[in-house]
Design an enzyme around this catalytic site. Structure first.
Site, PDB file in Angstrom:
ATOM      1  N   HIS A  77     -16.769 -18.463  23.850  1.00 50.04           N
ATOM      2  CA  HIS A  77     -16.842 -17.273  22.989  1.00 50.04           C
ATOM      3  C   HIS A  77     -15.469 -16.610  22.885  1.00 50.04           C
ATOM      4  O   HIS A  77     -15.075 -16.121  21.833  1.00 50.04           O
ATOM      5  CB  HIS A  77     -17.869 -16.274  23.533  1.00 50.04           C
ATOM      6  CG  HIS A  77     -19.277 -16.794  23.513  1.00 50.04           C
ATOM      7  ND1 HIS A  77     -19.821 -17.425  22.407  1.00 50.04           N
ATOM      8  CD2 HIS A  77     -20.260 -16.787  24.459  1.00 50.04           C
ATOM      9  CE1 HIS A  77     -21.074 -17.771  22.690  1.00 50.04           C
ATOM     10  NE2 HIS A  77     -21.364 -17.407  23.914  1.00 50.04           N
ATOM     11  N   LEU A  88      -8.889  -7.739   2.226  1.00 50.48           N
ATOM     12  CA  LEU A  88     -10.101  -8.432   2.666  1.00 50.48           C
ATOM     13  C   LEU A  88     -11.088  -7.493   3.365  1.00 50.48           C
ATOM     14  O   LEU A  88     -10.673  -6.670   4.194  1.00 50.48           O
ATOM     15  CB  LEU A  88      -9.695  -9.536   3.649  1.00 50.48           C
ATOM     16  CG  LEU A  88     -10.844 -10.298   4.315  1.00 50.48           C
ATOM     17  CD1 LEU A  88     -11.384 -11.370   3.378  1.00 50.48           C
ATOM     18  CD2 LEU A  88     -10.399 -10.943   5.626  1.00 50.48           C
ATOM     19  N   ASP A 130     -20.576 -21.440  15.029  1.00 45.66           N
ATOM     20  CA  ASP A 130     -21.426 -22.078  16.039  1.00 45.66           C
ATOM     21  C   ASP A 130     -20.616 -23.086  16.854  1.00 45.66           C
ATOM     22  O   ASP A 130     -19.658 -23.679  16.342  1.00 45.66           O
ATOM     23  CB  ASP A 130     -22.602 -22.770  15.329  1.00 45.66           C
ATOM     24  CG  ASP A 130     -23.759 -23.039  16.278  1.00 45.66           C
ATOM     25  OD1 ASP A 130     -23.678 -22.645  17.456  1.00 45.66           O
ATOM     26  OD2 ASP A 130     -24.751 -23.651  15.841  1.00 45.66           O
TER      27      ASP A 130
HETATM   28  C1  FPP Z   1     -22.782 -19.442  18.599  1.00 44.27           C
HETATM   29  O1  FPP Z   1     -22.284 -20.423  19.464  1.00 44.27           O
HETATM   30  C2  FPP Z   1     -21.908 -18.287  18.644  1.00 44.27           C
HETATM   31  C3  FPP Z   1     -22.301 -17.035  18.983  1.00 44.27           C
HETATM   32  C4  FPP Z   1     -23.692 -16.683  19.296  1.00 44.27           C
HETATM   33  C5  FPP Z   1     -21.334 -15.950  19.094  1.00 44.27           C
HETATM   34  C6  FPP Z   1     -20.264 -15.985  18.070  1.00 44.27           C
HETATM   35  C7  FPP Z   1     -19.192 -15.109  18.474  1.00 44.27           C
HETATM   36  C8  FPP Z   1     -17.884 -15.377  18.323  1.00 44.27           C
HETATM   37  C9  FPP Z   1     -17.374 -16.583  17.661  1.00 44.27           C
HETATM   38  C10 FPP Z   1     -16.862 -14.438  18.758  1.00 44.27           C
HETATM   39  C11 FPP Z   1     -17.051 -13.185  17.969  1.00 44.27           C
HETATM   40  C12 FPP Z   1     -15.884 -12.413  17.927  1.00 44.27           C
HETATM   41  C13 FPP Z   1     -15.864 -11.149  17.538  1.00 44.27           C
HETATM   42  C14 FPP Z   1     -14.587 -10.556  17.257  1.00 44.27           C
HETATM   43  C15 FPP Z   1     -17.061 -10.325  17.390  1.00 44.27           C
HETATM   44  P1  FPP Z   1     -23.209 -20.913  20.649  1.00 44.27           P
HETATM   45  O2  FPP Z   1     -22.962 -20.048  21.812  1.00 44.27           O
HETATM   46  O3  FPP Z   1     -24.633 -20.942  20.175  1.00 44.27           O
HETATM   47  O4  FPP Z   1     -22.650 -22.345  20.869  1.00 44.27           O
HETATM   48  P2  FPP Z   1     -23.508 -23.625  21.313  1.00 44.27           P
HETATM   49  O5  FPP Z   1     -24.504 -23.881  20.214  1.00 44.27           O
HETATM   50  O6  FPP Z   1     -22.482 -24.691  21.427  1.00 44.27           O
HETATM   51  O7  FPP Z   1     -24.172 -23.283  22.616  1.00 44.27           O
END
Ligand code: FPP
Length: 260
Positions: free
Chosen positions: A52, A146, A35
């Site tokens: 992201h 893994l 997150d």
């Molecule tokens: C939450 O942060 C994150 C997500 C909804 C997406 C997570 C995805 C990645 C970390 C990349 C994934 C990579 C692969 C290889 C699939 P948020 O957008 O809710 O952050 P915020 O709370 O600060 O708005």
């Protein structure tokens, strides 16, 4: 009956310290709610998708480190069933990320003996996402290191509902008796049926909630929350989480040092 790949048993604390880090007892299964990508980007006056993208690089870093530490399963919450409500452009970007990640790093994952899996509603993913993930699963299926388990289009309540429906059908058809519906039976109908339950759950960015993630499987998991935003999460953060985990006293509802 499905056979689990791994035992639920924890390694014992008197096992030798890990040769790589001296951290000691390494959790077999670590689950992470990644997150804070959006906030990371906003703080830098960048569009959310930049967060992201940076988060994707953290996935690579943490996968390598977890594999080096001897972690057996790393489950990463990459996209929830609720994330479809985000702006279309962000959703499209998130659905392209597995392709970019696997397009770039699949050879490295193969070389490092990592096995890619996903849990979630695979059929509702865009075709291009399905194709990239399927290719990675196929190419790594015989790897024994893994397990990198992406929770992609995943929601725990939906998972439980689907398990309950399957069990109800089996009972209706006389394949199961109501008495057969036990903890184990339910676990065997979940998407994690072949995995041990997580030992350690990490959530980044200071949020302290589960957000519909592995509600059944986390019953006895140790939780660790950090204010660090996912793009800033690094090897030292994972080590810190593991060190905290090592000091926890897991009793599974019993009393320390006492058994019947
Ligand atoms: C939450 O942060 C994150 C997500 C909804 C997406 C997570 C995805 C990645 C970390 C990349 C994934 C990579 C692969 C290889 C699939 P948020 O957008 O809710 O952050 P915020 O709370 O600060 O708005």
């Amino acid at each position: 009956m499905f056979k689990k790949l791994f035992s639920q048993k924890q390694s014992q604390p008197d096992e030798a310290d890990h040769p790589l880090t001296g951290l000691g007892l390494i959790p077999e299964h670590i689950a992470i709610i990644m997150d804070g990508n959006g906030r990371w980007a906003t703080k830098r006056s960048l569009p959310r998708i930049a967060g992201h993208h940076e988060g994707m690089k953290t996935v690579r870093k943490i996968t390598r480190h977890a594999n080096d530490l001897g972690v057996k399963v790393l489950t990463l919450y990459a996209f929830s069933t609720e994330n479809w409500t985000r702006p279309k452009k962000e959703v499209e970007f998130l659905m392209r990320l597995p392709e970019e990640f696997l397009g770039t790093y699949l050879p490295e994952l193969v070389e490092r003996n990592v096995r890619v899996q996903i849990m979630g509603d695979f059929d509702s993913l865009p075709t291009h996402t399905q194709r990239a993930v399927q290719k990675a699963m196929d190419e790594t299926k015989d790897n024994t290191g893994l397990i990198l388990n992406f929770a992609l289009n995943y929601g725990s309540r939906a998972e439980i509902v689907q398990a309950m429906k399957a069990i109800a059908h089996a009972v209706k058809q006389g394949k199961l008796e109501p008495e057969d519906v036990t903890d184990q039976c339910i676990a065997e109908h979940l998407m994690t049926k072949h995995l041990m339950e997580p030992d350690l759950l990490i959530r980044t960015s200071g949020e302290v909630r589960l957000s519909n993630f592995m509600l059944w499987q986390l019953a006895y998991t140790e939780f660790w929350f950090t204010d660090v935003l996912w793009p800033d999460f690094d090897e030292a953060c994972l080590n810190e989480a593991i060190q905290v985990f090592q000091k926890r006293n897991r009793r599974y509802g019993g009393l320390e040092g006492e058994s019947k």
